[in-house]
Design a protein around this motif. Sequence first.
Motif, PDB file in Angstrom:
ATOM      1  N   LEU A   1      62.729  28.036  43.325  1.00 14.14           N
ATOM      2  CA  LEU A   1      61.367  28.563  43.236  1.00 14.14           C
ATOM      3  C   LEU A   1      61.001  28.736  41.622  1.00 14.14           C
ATOM      4  O   LEU A   1      60.227  29.522  41.045  1.00 14.14           O
ATOM      5  CB  LEU A   1      60.842  29.620  44.500  1.00 14.14           C
ATOM      6  N   MET A   2      62.238  29.262  40.867  1.00 12.05           N
ATOM      7  CA  MET A   2      61.928  29.437  39.633  1.00 12.05           C
ATOM      8  C   MET A   2      61.300  29.186  38.454  1.00 12.05           C
ATOM      9  O   MET A   2      61.099  29.716  38.049  1.00 12.05           O
ATOM     10  CB  MET A   2      63.270  29.611  39.145  1.00 12.05           C
ATOM     11  N   THR A   3      60.819  27.593  38.522  1.00 13.30           N
ATOM     12  CA  THR A   3      59.603  27.789  37.726  1.00 13.30           C
ATOM     13  C   THR A   3      58.778  27.643  38.188  1.00 13.30           C
ATOM     14  O   THR A   3      57.483  27.743  37.003  1.00 13.30           O
ATOM     15  CB  THR A   3      59.482  25.874  37.562  1.00 13.30           C
ATOM     16  N   TYR A   4      58.323  28.570  39.060  1.00  9.17           N
ATOM     17  CA  TYR A   4      56.234  28.783  39.197  1.00  9.17           C
ATOM     18  C   TYR A   4      56.905  30.700  39.245  1.00  9.17           C
ATOM     19  O   TYR A   4      57.755  31.111  38.777  1.00  9.17           O
ATOM     20  CB  TYR A   4      56.269  28.862  41.097  1.00  9.17           C
ATOM     21  N   PRO A   5      55.893  31.016  38.457  1.00 10.41           N
ATOM     22  CA  PRO A   5      55.029  32.502  38.171  1.00 10.41           C
ATOM     23  C   PRO A   5      55.519  33.640  39.470  1.00 10.41           C
ATOM     24  O   PRO A   5      55.416  33.083  40.942  1.00 10.41           O
ATOM     25  CB  PRO A   5      54.057  32.764  38.334  1.00 10.41           C
ATOM     26  N   MET A   6      56.593  34.325  39.339  1.00 12.95           N
ATOM     27  CA  MET A   6      56.783  35.318  40.511  1.00 12.95           C
ATOM     28  C   MET A   6      56.033  36.725  39.778  1.00 12.95           C
ATOM     29  O   MET A   6      56.456  37.257  38.962  1.00 12.95           O
ATOM     30  CB  MET A   6      58.207  35.310  40.934  1.00 12.95           C
ATOM     31  N   CYS A   7      56.173  37.453  41.534  1.00 14.94           N
ATOM     32  CA  CYS A   7      55.814  39.415  41.088  1.00 14.94           C
ATOM     33  C   CYS A   7      56.556  39.413  41.769  1.00 14.94           C
ATOM     34  O   CYS A   7      57.044  39.636  43.246  1.00 14.94           O
ATOM     35  CB  CYS A   7      54.917  39.349  41.535  1.00 14.94           C
TER      36      CYS A   7
END
Length: 131
Positions: free
Chosen positions: A80-86
């Motif tokens: 998931l690291m390439t996607y925007p995260m909060c």
Amino acid sequence: SEEANRIVQAKLFYDQTIEGLSKTWKANTVWLNPPYCKVGNTSNQDIWTAKLLREYTAGSVKEALLLVTSSTETIWFHRLMTYPMCFVKGRINFTAPTGKTGGATKGSIFVYFGKRPETFAKVFRRFGVVK
């Protein structure tokens, strides 16, 4: 559950009675908060995030928001690291169908899939740090 959907207001939702992993997800938007338990030795978060990634990369899902634990040491999290995260400040409280509330035992993270990362960042920065 139907009770949770009163808040989410999805046109279609999968619960424990419907095997959502076997379905093709055709949707403009998906909200996914997978079960946090395991199936054998495999985390449900691993299973369900893999399904979401397949459906999103295939183009079946146009936009999605995923809520999972911030298990940064796991292989499924690294996907998931390439996607925007909060990264949520504090712990999220959940309400069970019985009405009982309880806090998460680990930190949580929202992951965004879609073409509006700026909107995601603008909306979610009030909940924590957006990367």
